[in-house]
Design a protein around this motif. Structure first.
Motif, PDB file in Angstrom:
ATOM      1  N   ARG A   1       1.034  -1.012   0.177  1.00 32.99           N
ATOM      2  CA  ARG A   1       0.042   0.104  -0.201  1.00 32.99           C
ATOM      3  C   ARG A   1       0.698   0.880   0.423  1.00 32.99           C
ATOM      4  O   ARG A   1       0.543   2.592  -0.036  1.00 32.99           O
ATOM      5  CB  ARG A   1      -1.038   0.227   1.019  1.00 32.99           C
ATOM      6  N   GLU A   2       2.024   1.362  -0.075  1.00 31.42           N
ATOM      7  CA  GLU A   2       2.715   2.300   0.537  1.00 31.42           C
ATOM      8  C   GLU A   2       3.877   2.086  -0.135  1.00 31.42           C
ATOM      9  O   GLU A   2       4.719   0.336   0.278  1.00 31.42           O
ATOM     10  CB  GLU A   2       2.618   3.047   2.003  1.00 31.42           C
TER      11      GLU A   2
ATOM     12  N   CYS B   1       8.270   2.393  -0.146  1.00 34.00           N
ATOM     13  CA  CYS B   1       9.225   2.569   0.761  1.00 34.00           C
ATOM     14  C   CYS B   1      10.813   3.183   0.230  1.00 34.00           C
ATOM     15  O   CYS B   1      11.001   3.456  -1.115  1.00 34.00           O
ATOM     16  CB  CYS B   1       9.521   0.872   0.701  1.00 34.00           C
TER      17      CYS B   1
END
Length: 134
Positions: free
Chosen positions: A112-113, A115
């Motif tokens: 989802r995010e 890095c």
């Protein structure tokens, strides 16, 4: 009071969202008065001075913060390190939402995010260390 399964050690309750905001201030600033905590909350937060004081009293009762009342202005400090609280929150979420699977929690979060390269390096180092333990 909550009790940990291993060894029947008393365990602090998990902080609420509002309590986490206050803890973030205490972790960043160190021991602080109600006025200092209130002034350091994010500017978008419309929380009264009295509300911050009441939350700090509740957090003291829960064992999340300690208070030094030897001076006129009480000084509050976080009892646990930030990483320890984050670990307890992650374990709770992992248990409740991911059936106890650390891998599923990590996979969902990473899908989802994005890095940063530094974070990816930390993840690789952690995975390497875990594999070396096997």
């Amino acid at each position: 009071m909550f009790w940990a399964l291993a060894g029947w050690m008393p365990m602090r309750p998990l902080p609420s969202d509002g309590e986490l905001e206050i803890l973030a201030v205490l972790w960043g600033r160190g021991p602080s008065t109600v006025r200092q905590v209130h002034g350091a909350l994010p500017s978008g937060r419309d929380v009264s001075y009295n509300t911050v004081g009441k939350l700090l009293q509740i957090m003291t009762d829960k064992g999340l913060v300690a208070v030094d009342s030897s001076t006129r202005a009480h000084v509050y400090a976080a009892v646990e390190a930030e990483a320890d609280v984050q670990g307890r929150l992650a374990r709770d979420l992992m248990r409740r939402a991911f059936g106890g699977s650390a891998a599923q929690l990590a996979l969902r979060a990473l899908s989802r995010e994005a890095c940063t390269p530094a974070e990816l390096g930390e993840l690789r180092a952690l995975l390497d260390a875990l594999e070396a333990e096997e």
